[in-house]
Write an enzyme that holds these catalytic residues in place. Sequence first.
Site, mmCIF file in Angstrom:
data_model
loop_
_atom_site.group_PDB
_atom_site.id
_atom_site.type_symbol
_atom_site.label_atom_id
_atom_site.label_comp_id
_atom_site.label_asym_id
_atom_site.label_seq_id
_atom_site.Cartn_x
_atom_site.Cartn_y
_atom_site.Cartn_z
ATOM 1 N N GLY A 30 38.272 47.950 26.721
ATOM 2 C CA GLY A 30 37.105 48.577 26.088
ATOM 3 C C GLY A 30 36.090 47.561 25.587
ATOM 4 N N THR B 112 48.174 52.821 26.679
ATOM 5 C CA THR B 112 49.135 53.800 27.191
ATOM 6 C C THR B 112 50.444 53.063 27.471
ATOM 7 O OG1 THR B 112 48.200 53.365 29.376
ATOM 8 C CG2 THR B 112 47.415 55.321 28.258
ATOM 9 N N LEU C 231 39.451 44.523 35.951
ATOM 10 C CA LEU C 231 39.234 43.162 35.439
ATOM 11 C C LEU C 231 40.554 42.451 35.189
ATOM 12 C CD1 LEU C 231 39.839 42.852 32.146
ATOM 13 C CD2 LEU C 231 37.728 44.146 32.003
ATOM 14 N N GLU D 112 42.382 39.426 33.021
ATOM 15 C CA GLU D 112 42.145 38.725 31.756
ATOM 16 C C GLU D 112 41.867 37.257 31.982
ATOM 17 O OE1 GLU D 112 45.131 39.562 28.834
ATOM 18 O OE2 GLU D 112 44.977 41.698 29.287
ATOM 19 N N ASN E 179 47.536 47.314 41.500
ATOM 20 C CA ASN E 179 48.385 46.455 40.669
ATOM 21 C C ASN E 179 49.782 46.295 41.263
ATOM 22 O OD1 ASN E 179 46.533 45.690 38.785
ATOM 23 N ND2 ASN E 179 46.989 47.341 37.363
ATOM 24 N N ARG F 218 44.800 37.627 57.580
ATOM 25 C CA ARG F 218 45.306 38.964 57.251
ATOM 26 C C ARG F 218 46.035 38.952 55.915
ATOM 27 N NH1 ARG F 218 48.718 39.627 62.517
ATOM 28 N NH2 ARG F 218 49.122 37.509 61.818
ATOM 29 N N GLY G 260 53.375 38.693 34.145
ATOM 30 C CA GLY G 260 53.365 39.343 32.838
ATOM 31 C C GLY G 260 52.084 40.137 32.731
ATOM 32 N N CYS H 99 49.569 45.250 32.521
ATOM 33 C CA CYS H 99 49.445 46.270 33.577
ATOM 34 C C CYS H 99 50.555 46.313 34.617
ATOM 35 C CB CYS H 99 48.125 46.068 34.322
ATOM 36 S SG CYS H 99 46.702 46.527 33.356
HETATM 37 C C1 UDX Z 1 45.937 42.365 36.494
HETATM 38 C C2 UDX Z 1 45.078 42.704 37.725
HETATM 39 O O1 UDX Z 1 44.774 41.491 38.438
HETATM 40 C C3 UDX Z 1 43.804 43.425 37.297
HETATM 41 O O2 UDX Z 1 43.069 43.816 38.432
HETATM 42 C C4 UDX Z 1 44.184 44.635 36.474
HETATM 43 O O3 UDX Z 1 43.024 45.288 35.996
HETATM 44 C C5 UDX Z 1 45.069 44.253 35.310
HETATM 45 O O4 UDX Z 1 46.216 43.547 35.774
HETATM 46 P P1 UDX Z 1 45.885 40.501 34.608
HETATM 47 O O5 UDX Z 1 47.071 41.196 34.016
HETATM 48 O O6 UDX Z 1 44.786 40.085 33.694
HETATM 49 O O7 UDX Z 1 45.204 41.433 35.719
HETATM 50 O O8 UDX Z 1 46.421 39.186 35.314
HETATM 51 P P2 UDX Z 1 46.477 38.544 36.768
HETATM 52 O O9 UDX Z 1 45.568 37.416 36.851
HETATM 53 O O10 UDX Z 1 46.364 39.565 37.820
HETATM 54 O O11 UDX Z 1 47.958 37.958 36.736
HETATM 55 C C6 UDX Z 1 49.080 38.791 36.512
HETATM 56 C C7 UDX Z 1 50.353 37.998 36.406
HETATM 57 O O12 UDX Z 1 50.751 37.492 37.674
HETATM 58 C C8 UDX Z 1 50.259 36.769 35.492
HETATM 59 O O13 UDX Z 1 51.441 36.687 34.722
HETATM 60 C C9 UDX Z 1 50.141 35.599 36.437
HETATM 61 O O14 UDX Z 1 50.623 34.400 35.900
HETATM 62 C C10 UDX Z 1 50.996 36.089 37.598
HETATM 63 N N1 UDX Z 1 50.626 35.462 38.868
HETATM 64 C C11 UDX Z 1 49.415 35.718 39.434
HETATM 65 C C12 UDX Z 1 51.525 34.620 39.510
HETATM 66 O O15 UDX Z 1 52.635 34.372 39.004
HETATM 67 N N2 UDX Z 1 51.174 34.062 40.701
HETATM 68 C C13 UDX Z 1 49.977 34.294 41.291
HETATM 69 O O16 UDX Z 1 49.728 33.743 42.381
HETATM 70 C C14 UDX Z 1 49.057 35.137 40.638
#
Ligand code: UDX
Length: 463
Positions: free
Chosen positions: A17, A95, A167, A169, A224, A260, A273, A276
């Site tokens: 938000g 949620t 988005l 983080e 996700n 691909r 982590g 989401c």
């Molecule tokens: C995610 C989605 O990317 C986003 O589109 C959605 O709106 C919310 O959830 P976020 O949780 O901010 O976003 O983090 P993201 O950058 O996607 O990473 C998620 C997790 O995966 C992190 O713990 C990150 O360290 C891990 N990760 C990501 C890996 O371990 N390896 C990777 O190559 C990419």
Amino acid sequence: MTKSIRKICCIGAGYVGGPTMAVFADKCHNLDVNVVDIDSEKIKNWNEDDLSKLPIYEPGLKEIIKRRRGINLHFSTDIKKNISSADMIFISVNTPTKKSGIGAGQASDLRWIEASSRQILEYAKGHTFVVEKSTLPVRTAETIKSILTCKKNNKKTFTILSNPEFLSEGNAIDDLNNPDRVLIGGQNEDDTKYLVEIYLNWIKREKIITTNLWSSELSKLVANAFLAQRVSSINSISALCEVTGAQIKDVSRAIGMDSRLGEKFLNAGPGFGGSCFKKDILNLVYISRHLGLYEVAEYWGKVIEINNWQQKRIFQTIVSKLFHTVSDKKIAILGFAFKANTNDTRETPALNICKWLIEEGAILNIYDPKVTSDQINNELIKVNISIRNKQKWNYKNNILDCAKETDAIIILTEWDEFRFINWSQISKVMREPSWLFDTRSISNLSKAKECGINVWTVGKNDI
Ligand code: UDX
């Protein structure tokens, strides 16, 4: 129906938000954007003069707050007033996964969605657009609709839309300014066009997809789930690399060059982590099982299983390398956030790894450039590491203090400053034989090795 949207209210001043509405206000100066929350402490922080105290750390956020706050961006606890004057209301409340009752551990707790819908029903005036922004199980829009239309002969009318936020983080402002796509779900084109118009202020039409409500809700869960699946896939292969001569970075590079597959989301690590991934997959598993699609449920459940297993096997590797005992050993933890460039610790892999190490008798020094001592304490309390265990972990303000007299350093978050550690300086303050466990594969391992430190990294055994 014709209506021009002038006043927006967003219920929920959290990670989605807050930044989303800040960008709306920044891009659409004709909109009056009001973010409300029941948490007065959070609102107070959003209104802080000292911008370093904003409740969320996101690169670029404080500059927007400075530009727009008090002009067309407001943060308030007055939910009633802001709902009643809004043309469009975004529901952006949390949620969390249910802890008890039906669907415990899998289904989302929709109590805040329901509460928000009831407040909207009570306070809204005339015709109001209600937009689901929180990630929700498929068909939640129906729940919102049922609440909003429960009163017979009500003069108030509502249009319900779904507009999931993608988005990520740490990159929120950039993602909001230049999204890959914007997804808007609604009953028909007439319903979606008002929100489409708002986005057209800064996003090209071809990037705005309109679908029905259910496709929009499901797409968010599936996006996700696919991303998390990639992380679990590469982590499963990292284990295979460690017992063969292959190196995970080479494998990631080689497969990522296949157009691909693409090169993103192929970094092995301590597991995913964030708020989401786990929650959304659990939702997918729950819905699939509920609909009798057991194989589908099992398939997606495995993505979470591998994630837990990756954390466990990293923890077990650390204990085994440290002569099978960490009892009373000091260990430095570098990074507690679930990934770099955020202070968010929700579902962070660091939590399980720290908990298990403390339970094994280790004494931890924890340092994270953006996560506070109180925040770490709150997370550890949630997993039953109580304040009484405080002597089992200490908060440190920098890498050097964190490393002092430790037997091992574990890098858990890929913060930039951990890439350039001065190993010669650090090796002098550690107890020998000293170890570096780099779960993110970001360090200069040969340098650390040259300084007499034993090294282990994910997905590679020949270091
Ligand atoms: C995610 C989605 O990317 C986003 O589109 C959605 O709106 C919310 O959830 P976020 O949780 O901010 O976003 O983090 P993201 O950058 O996607 O990473 C998620 C997790 O995966 C992190 O713990 C990150 O360290 C891990 N990760 C990501 C890996 O371990 N390896 C990777 O190559 C990419």
